[in-house]
Structures are given as structure tokens and as C-alpha cells.
Design an enzyme around this catalytic site. Structure first.
Site, PDB file in Angstrom:
ATOM      1  CG  HIS A  72      -0.119  -0.176   2.500  1.00  0.00           C
ATOM      2  ND1 HIS A  72       0.644   0.848   3.026  1.00  0.00           N
ATOM      3  CD2 HIS A  72       0.108  -1.245   3.288  1.00  0.00           C
ATOM      4  CE1 HIS A  72       1.266   0.413   4.098  1.00  0.00           C
ATOM      5  NE2 HIS A  72       0.968  -0.869   4.279  1.00  0.00           N
ATOM      6  CG  ASP A 330       5.940  -3.996   5.502  1.00  0.00           C
ATOM      7  OD1 ASP A 330       4.910  -4.602   5.892  1.00  0.00           O
ATOM      8  OD2 ASP A 330       6.700  -3.406   6.276  1.00  0.00           O
TER       9      ASP A 330
END
Ligand SMILES: *[C@@H]1O[C@H](CO)[C@@H](O)[C@H](O)[C@H]1NC(C)=O
Ligand SMILES: *[C@@H]1O[C@H](CO)[C@@H](O)[C@H](O)[C@H]1NC(C)=O
Ligand SMILES: *[C@@H]1O[C@H](CO)[C@@H](O)[C@H](O)[C@H]1NC(C)=O
Ligand SMILES: *[C@@H]1O[C@H](CO)[C@@H](O)[C@H](O)[C@H]1NC(C)=O
Length: 454
Positions: A72, A330
């Protein structure tokens, strides 16, 4: 004055020239770029790479499939981190000092950067480092690069996203960028939201959630113990007396800086701290992430679910789409990079007792906010042989153990062989992670997404 002018002329000539031109200059400030030392918490920054040109497709090859696996965009801190940012803000703000002077003098007029608690964990949208704008630009860039060849106008395009609000918002922003200027966005856009739940089994964009044993296995010897941060606290206490800052405060301020940049685009805290502080903070974070998310005994298998699906799509004869876009966190990008073999470039385990300055594994290079892995499948015009090129944060990264294609690309057949050999030596994801047999036993949403309601 001379240097920026030289830079400008160089840039301008390359814009106007219809031919490819090399660029060269003697001035380099990349190493001093704070965004290169924000340890995966700060704004998107392109990877340094090895010098390859993303825009140059190797000779005689044509891109015919694209697979994007993205984090994101820039966001507000998570709930837990926000508590410590707020605590250090309150401590400094409430301290009575004789005079506001030195690097910490900004505290006198300092405002907290989160104005509404409902924003915590959400994407930012208020400065040049807006997470939503970043993802929008990314969608536009992908459309410009590949759209003409790989997207059939008006056909339905799915965007696969894990179920956190910030990830959904990021994929929506990407989709808007992808369709920018088209008026069929609402017809063509299909958001496919994959819940971040354990009962998704293999069928997930957050494999860690399906794997309890991963979280139970501790692989992190102990944190790197900061040394410089003590000196930094002493420096700040000398130049800005009265705040009685500690090394622990300094560490939290380094994080404060990164998140304030995400929100406001600038930060007095970033200016107050020395570069050495960021370099040390970065290593503290990198070495933790390395042992917990990147080179943990479970990370290959966690990433293998994604890489298996990617290779299935790249090998398919007649796939429904030629582009696949996925959005997640991540940690999942790190699992992916491990399984694909990107992290093999970090040949030795990161030491904990000192900073390893010469390392491949840097979270600011690999997983800044808005991080993106792009895989291109390239087909040779004459032989029809297929190759793969990997682009991480706009930098082309050759695989360490597969460079048998033109321009250091990797033959798809070699990548298949290397990956499935390694996979066959391991316990399966289901066994290793105790995935209940009643949950999905393979990743299928790329194929059966039409059943999703949005
Ligand atoms: C904070 O944001 C929420 C949700 O957007 C809104 O309802 C509320 O009014 C905001 N509060 C303030 C103080 O602005
Ligand atoms: C983000 O900011 C842009 C520009 O200010 C605005 O048009 C857009 O509606 C915002 N998006 C959201 C989700 O708030
Ligand atoms: C800061 O430290 C000094 C010396 O240790 C002490 O006298 C002082 O009370 C402390 N100030 C605060 C605000 O804690
Ligand atoms: C790999 O993907 C294929 C096609 O989706 C699936 O049938 C197979 O079970 C997957 N294998 C693993 C190990 O996930």
C-alpha cells in the site's frame, strides 16, 4: 550554481531527444537522501538498482505479460507505534525549558501531526507524499508502459487486494490512475478483496495470517543495541538544554520523522536529528525485519504460495488477462522476494553486534511505502522463448542465480526449474503451517475472482 544547471541541461536534452542518450554528471547526492534511510516507514523512493534502464526493453524481446505485487502507499502509523510517537511528543511538549534554542527549539511551536485519530493506519492524502496520489501515479505509469499492448479497452480488469482498509484504498487509487482519462472505469474496474483471515488457507494475499507456527518460531537473536543514539541524545541535550532526552526518545523521533513526512511532506524532527541517527535507526530496523520477515525459516514457504501462482500465470497458454495487479503489506513483499530469489543478493546473515554497511538488504530500497515488485514476461520475437525481468521500485534487479536471458534476464523455464526444485525440498505450506484441511488448499482467486461480489 554550475552543477544544478548542468543537471538541468542534461535532463532537458534527454526529454527532447527522440533517441536514447546516456546521462552523466559528477555530482551525486543519492546517499544523503533521507528517504533512503527511513527504514521502510517513509515515503516511496525509487530503488538505487545497478544501472539498468527500466525503459529499455532488451533487444528482440516483447513484453507480453505483467505481474505487479505491491505494498500500500504512504500511511499514518499503526495504533501501537502511534502511542509511542504521541508519548514522546507529550513528554517534550510538557517539559518546561528556560529557553527554546538549538535543534529542538521547534518544540515551542510544535503541533502534533495527526489531527484526527480516525486517520491512524489509513493512507495519507495531504502532501506531496500522499499515499493515494502515489498509488494513483503508479497506476497511470503502469497503464502508460504496458496498457496499449496488454489491456483490451473496455474489458473487465480485476484488482486483487488484501482486506485492510489502507490496502483497499491503495488499490482503488491505483485503479483510478490506471483508468485515468477513460470513461469506462466504473464498468471495467473490479475490486477483488481477499480477507486477511486464517480461514483463507492458501487462498490469500497475507500468508502469514494462515501460518500460526511462523509467529511462534523466534528467529531474531536480539536487537542491535544502538550506540550512536546515546551520543545523539547528549548532543541534543547540550545544544537544546532542559529536555533531558534519552537514546530511546531519539529512536522514536526517527520514526516520528518518517511518518510526519508521509503526512505533511516536511518535518522539523527530521531536521533536528543528525544523519547518523537515521543510519543507525535504519540498521536497527533492517536487522530486525531481516530475521523476522525476510530470512526466517518460514519465509520461503510463505512466499512460495505467491510465486507459485505467479509462475502458473506466466506459464499459462491463454490467460484471461495479460496483467495481474495485487496489493498487500511489506511483509508479504519480503516473503515474495525471498521465494523468488531476490534476497539471495544478501549473501551473508546480517550481524547484530555492528552495522553491516555494505549490504543488499535495506528496507528503504526494498519496501518503502508504496513498494512495488513488477515482473515482466518477455517473449523473443523469433524463437518465442520466454524470459522474466524483475523490477523492484523502478529499478531492474537481475536474479542472482538466473541470468541466462538477453540483458541479464532469466529464462522462464530456468526460473520454473529453480523454484520448483527448491519447493520440492521443503515441507508444503499446508504441512509446515498446519493449514486446516477444511480451508482452501491452493491460491485460486486469480482464476475464480468473478465470484467475488465487488
Ligand atoms: C474525525 O474524523 C471523523 C471521520 O472522518 C469525523 O467524523 C470527525 O468529525 C473528525 N473529527 C474532527 C475533530 O475533525
Ligand atoms: C485525496 O486528495 C485529493 C486531492 O486533494 C482529493 O481529490 C481526493 O478526493 C482525496 N481522496 C480521499 C479518499 O480523501
Ligand atoms: C534534567 O536532568 C537534570 C540533571 O540530571 C535534572 O536536574 C533536571 O531536573 C531534569 N529535568 C527534567 C525536566 O527532568
Ligand atoms: C500451484 O498453483 C497451482 C495452480 O493454481 C495449484 O494447482 C497448485 O496446488 C499450487 N501449488 C502450490 C504448492 O501451492
Amino acid at each position: 550554481m554550475f552543477i544544478p544547471l548542468f543537471f538541468l541541461i542534461n535532463t532537458v536534452t534527454s526529454w527532447f531527444s527522440p533517441f536514447y542518450k546516456k546521462r552523466y554528471w559528477q555530482y551525486s547526492d543519492d546517499q544523503n537522501n533521507l528517504l533512503k534511510h527511513c527504514a521502510g516507514m517513509g515515503p516511496y523512493v525509487q530503488g538505487s538498482g545497478f544501472g539498468f534502464d527500466y525503459d529499455e526493453i532488451p533487444m528482440n524481446l516483447v513484453v507480453d505479460r505483467v505481474f505487479v505485487f505491491s505494498r500500500h502507499g504512504e500511511r499514518y502509523p499503526t495504533v501501537d507505534l502511534e502511542l509511542s510517537l504521541r508519548a514522546v511528543y507529550d513528554k517534550l511538549k510538557e517539559t518546561k525549558v528556560d529557553r527554546y534554542e538549538g535543534p529542538m527549539s521547534f518544540v515551542e511551536k510544535w503541533d502534533y501531526f495527526i489531527t484526527n485519530r480516525s486517520l491512524i493506519e489509513m493512507e495519507t492524502n495531504t502532501s506531496q507524499f500522499s499515499g493515494l496520489k502515489d498509488m494513483h501515479n503508479f497506476g497511470q505509469d503502469i497503464r502508460q508502459r504496458y496498457g496499449e499492448q496488454l489491456y483490451k479497452e473496455r474489458s473487465v480488469m480485476p484488482f486483487f487486494t488484501s482486506g485492510s482498509q489502507r490496502v483497499i484504498d491503495s488499490s482503488e487509487a491505483f485503479a483510478r490512475g490506471f483508468f485515468d482519462g477513460d470513461n469506462n472505469e466504473e464498468l471495467a474496474k473490479k475490486m477483488v478483496i481477499i480477507p486477511e483471515n486464517k480461514n483463507q488457507g492458501y487462498d490469500t494475499l497475507t500468508t502469514g495470517k494462515s501460518c500460526d507456527p511462523y509467529h511462534k518460531k523466534n528467529n531474531y537473536p536480539h536487537p542491535y543495541v544502538p550506540r550512536f543514539m546515546k551520543q545523539e541524545a547528549m548532543r541534543l541535550n547540550k545544544l537544546s538544554p532542559g529536555f533531558n532526552m534519552t537514546a530511546a526518545d531519539v529512536k522514536i523521533l526517527a520514526q516520528y520523522c518518517a511518518f510526519e513526512l508521509n503526512v505533511k511532506g516536511h518535518s522539523d524532527v527530521c531536521d533536528a536529528l543528525s544523519m547518523d541517527t537515521f543510519i543507525e535507526y535504519e540498521y536497527l530496523h533492517d536487522s530486525e525485519v531481516y530475521y523476522t520477515n525476510a530470512e526466517h525459516p518460514y519465509t520461503f514457504i510463505l512466499g512460495s504460495v505467491y510465486v507459485n501462482a505467479t509462475l502458473q500465470l506466466l506459464n499459462e497458454k491463454n490467460p484471461e488477462q495479460k496483467m495481474y495487479f495485487s496489493f498487500t503489506h511489506d511483509t508479504d513483499l519480503l516473503f515474495y522476494m525471498n521465494a523468488l530469489g531476490i534476497l539471495d543478493h544478501q549473501e551473508r546473515k546480517l550481524p547484530i553486534g555492528r552495522i553491516e554497511f555494505s549490504r543488499f538488504f535495506k528496507t528503504s530500497e526494498l519496501v518503502p511505502m508504496g513498494a512495488r515488485i513488477v515482473l515482466e514476461r518477455l517473449t523473443h520475437e523469433k524463437t518465442q522463448e520466454k524470459y522474466v525481468r524483475v523490477i523492484i521500485n523502478d529499478a531492474v534487479i537481475p536474479l542472482k542465480s538466473c541470468q541466462d536471458g538477453p540483458s541479464f534476464t532469466c529464462k522462464l523455464s530456468t526460473l520454473n526449474r529453480l523454484f520448483y526444485e527448491k519447493l520440492s525440498e521443503q515441507q508444503t505450506f499446508g504441512d509446515k503451517c498446519n493449514v486446516d484441511k477444511k480451508y482452501p488448499q491452493y491460491l485460486k482467486f486469480y482464476w475464480d475472482w468473478k465470484q467475488y461480489s465487488r
